[in-house]
Design a protein around this motif. Structure first.
Motif, short mmCIF file in Angstrom:
data_model
loop_
_atom_site.label_atom_id
_atom_site.label_comp_id
_atom_site.label_asym_id
_atom_site.label_seq_id
_atom_site.Cartn_x
_atom_site.Cartn_y
_atom_site.Cartn_z
N TRP A 111 0.98 -0.42 -0.28
CA TRP A 111 -0.08 -0.06 0.26
C TRP A 111 0.91 1.45 -0.15
O TRP A 111 0.76 2.37 -0.44
N MET A 112 2.22 1.17 1.27
CA MET A 112 2.72 2.02 0.39
C MET A 112 3.68 2.15 -0.94
O MET A 112 3.45 3.86 -1.22
N THR A 113 4.14 1.53 -1.38
CA THR A 113 4.13 1.76 -3.05
C THR A 113 2.52 2.66 -3.73
O THR A 113 3.02 3.61 -4.83
N VAL A 114 1.82 1.87 -3.50
CA VAL A 114 0.71 2.38 -4.32
C VAL A 114 0.41 4.19 -4.17
O VAL A 114 0.33 4.76 -4.60
N LYS A 115 0.10 4.27 -2.55
CA LYS A 115 0.72 5.66 -1.98
C LYS A 115 1.39 6.03 -2.92
O LYS A 115 1.11 7.29 -2.69
N ILE A 354 -22.54 4.58 -0.97
CA ILE A 354 -21.43 5.10 -0.42
C ILE A 354 -20.17 5.47 -1.40
O ILE A 354 -19.61 4.34 -1.17
N LEU A 355 -19.58 6.48 -0.84
CA LEU A 355 -18.56 6.67 -1.42
C LEU A 355 -17.56 7.35 -0.44
O LEU A 355 -17.19 6.59 1.32
N VAL A 356 -16.09 5.93 -1.03
CA VAL A 356 -15.00 5.57 -0.34
C VAL A 356 -14.03 6.38 -0.90
O VAL A 356 -13.66 5.96 -2.37
N VAL A 357 -13.65 7.22 -0.16
CA VAL A 357 -11.92 7.93 -0.04
C VAL A 357 -10.94 6.83 0.45
O VAL A 357 -10.53 6.76 1.78
N PRO A 358 -10.48 6.56 -0.72
CA PRO A 358 -9.38 5.24 -0.12
C PRO A 358 -7.99 6.01 0.56
O PRO A 358 -7.57 6.89 0.52
N ASP A 359 -8.20 4.60 1.04
CA ASP A 359 -6.51 4.86 2.69
C ASP A 359 -4.85 5.56 1.43
O ASP A 359 -4.75 6.50 1.93
N VAL A 360 -5.14 5.06 0.55
CA VAL A 360 -4.14 5.26 -0.50
C VAL A 360 -3.54 6.45 -0.77
O VAL A 360 -2.69 7.29 -1.82
N ARG A 415 -11.04 4.30 -5.21
CA ARG A 415 -9.99 3.31 -4.67
C ARG A 415 -9.45 2.61 -6.30
O ARG A 415 -8.03 2.61 -6.79
N THR A 416 -9.87 2.65 -7.39
CA THR A 416 -9.88 1.27 -8.60
C THR A 416 -8.58 2.82 -9.83
O THR A 416 -7.56 2.73 -10.44
N ALA A 417 -9.37 3.95 -9.33
CA ALA A 417 -8.53 5.25 -9.49
C ALA A 417 -7.36 5.51 -9.82
O ALA A 417 -6.34 5.67 -10.56
N THR A 418 -7.10 5.54 -8.42
CA THR A 418 -5.99 5.85 -7.50
C THR A 418 -4.55 4.37 -7.86
O THR A 418 -3.42 4.48 -7.89
#
Length: 437
Positions: A111-115, A354-360, A415-418
């Motif tokens: 997840w850090m790589t993605v973030k 429900i909109l989810v703003v992802p952790d990354v 999430r998918t877009a991120t």
């Protein structure tokens, strides 16, 4: 899951971790791999490199022995995973928790790589941890654990190799010990070997508050797109440590009604809104929400069914499982923790609108200001806190807007877009660098 990476069984949860932190959730690495599988069809020609994201570059499991205060010898298991270094040195926190295990650290590194790639920071992803309950150890014991752990992984960290930072159970003092240990072993005082340090040792103003501040900024931007003004909005926060506490404070100061708070000790509710400043003062004095008189205690099941505009899970990974996703009465979920929502729960939330703003994206404020700290250390020129906060807001809002636009264009979740943005950057770097030899 790949069939080539052995995954150890999860560690037993420590007695200090209450049941709300241990729902029936899939292993974190399995969740990460499923997220990569879901985004692969969007990667075009880069999909041929997608397996790269499912194979950490380097995994270390180290023994961390110390002599305890009573003279006994204790051994702890430590980890450092460097998931991907295609875009720069590894970057990620160091966690002290009784449930830390290799599976979890692998996922957190991924997840850090993605973030880092999502914010276009010049880093790869890494993560570390020691399986220890810091609350059951003295300051001296924690120092000895930290110094021995740092020595064990010392050959693989450095300001241009892998840069640790604080995480659950660690703080700026931990980073000071890590920095000093690295200096003693190399003979060089390299302030950039860790971030999240004390200010006198090259730390950055605004770093302590950065992750929670970024969560609030992401929530504000999501609310802007959904027509929800933070002023007057109903907010619930799970986890009341550094991230959840700061996010709750910023919501409170923006005029939100923070109706519920939850930590390992208690679940609190007040429909008229909780005085977050008072709750923070109580936790500073007592170390937990339990005993705070400014709200009533409610059951865990009731907590997940409270009507709210924003829900901020800021505890540990795997908290928002399918069962809870079916109950949740929120309009927007803003992930303050890493990996708090399982893929199955993600699907349910999306089906329910429900909109989810992802952790990354949502909790990337911490690593953004860690990057600022790293840059300041290299130049030995430090910015004001106002400059730090302005730069953080600019990078967070810019990343959010570009990801929101891509999600609308591709008709995907945030999430998918991120993950599309991040994986394209990581895998393009992998392709352009080629394989050696």
């Amino acid at each position: 899951m790949t069939d080539t990476i052995p995954i150890p069984p999860p560690a037993e949860r420590g007695s200090s971790t209450l049941s709300f932190l241990n729902p029936a959730a899939p292993e974190p690495w399995a969740s990460f791999v499923e997220q990569i599988d879901r985004v692969t069809p969007y990667l075009g020609g880069l999909a041929r490199w997608a397996e790269t994201m499912k194979r950490p570059k380097r995994m270390m499991v180290v023994d961390v022995p110390i002599i305890r205060d009573d003279g006994s010898v204790a051994h702890y298991e430590g980890y450092r995973v460097q998931h991907n270094l295609s875009r720069g040195p590894g970057k990620g926190g160091t966690r002290y928790h009784p449930a830390v295990n290799l599976n979890e650290v692998m996922a957190l590194a991924g997840w850090m790589t993605v973030k880092n790639a999502a914010l276009n920071l010049p880093y790869g992803g890494a993560k570390g941890g020691v399986r220890i309950d810091p609350h059951l150890h003295s300051q001296g014991e924690l120092e000895r654990v930290t110094r021995r752990y740092t020595s064990e992984i010392g050959a693989f960290i450095g300001p241009d190799r892998d840069i640790p930072a604080p995480d659950v159970g660690t703080n700026e003092q931990t980073m000071a010990w890590m920095m000093d240990t690295y200096a003693m072993n190399t003979g060089v005082t390299a302030t950039g070997v860790v971030t999240g340090k004390p200010i006198p040792l090259g730390g950055s103003l605004g770093r302590h508050e950065a992750t929670g501040r970024g969560v609030f900024l992401a929530a504000r931007e999501a609310g802007r797109h959904r027509g929800i003004d933070p002023r007057g909005a109903r907010v619930a926060v799970q986890g009341f440590g550094n991230v959840g506490g700061m996010a709750a404070r910023m919501f409170f100061e923006a005029g939100s009604r923070v109706i519920a708070l939850q930590d390992h000790s208690a679940t609190l509710y007040r429909d008229a809104g909780i005085d977050v400043h008072a709750a923070l003062a109580h936790v500073a004095a007592h170390g937990r929400l339990e005993g705070f008189e400014g709200a009533e205690t409610i059951g865990d099941d009731d907590y997940w069914q409270l009507p709210m505009d924003f829900f901020v899970p800021a505890a540990l990974e795997g908290q928002l499982v399918a069962e809870r996703a079916r109950k949740l009465q929120a309009r927007i979920v803003v992930e303050g923790a890493n990996g708090p929502t399982t893929p199955a729960a993600d699907d349910i939330l999306q089906e329910r609108g429900i909109l989810v703003v992802p952790d990354v994206l949502a909790n990337a404020g911490g690593v953004a200001v860690s990057y600022f700290e790293w840059v300041q250390d290299f130049s030995s020129f430090f910015w004001t806190e106002e400059e730090i906060n302005q730069r953080l807001e600019r990078i967070m809002v810019g990343a959010f807007d570009s990801i929101w636009k891509l999600a609308a264009e591709r008709k995907t979740s945030l999430r998918t877009a991120t993950f599309i943005v991040a994986c394209q950057r990581v895998l393009a770097a992998r392709e352009q660098r080629g394989l050696y030899p």
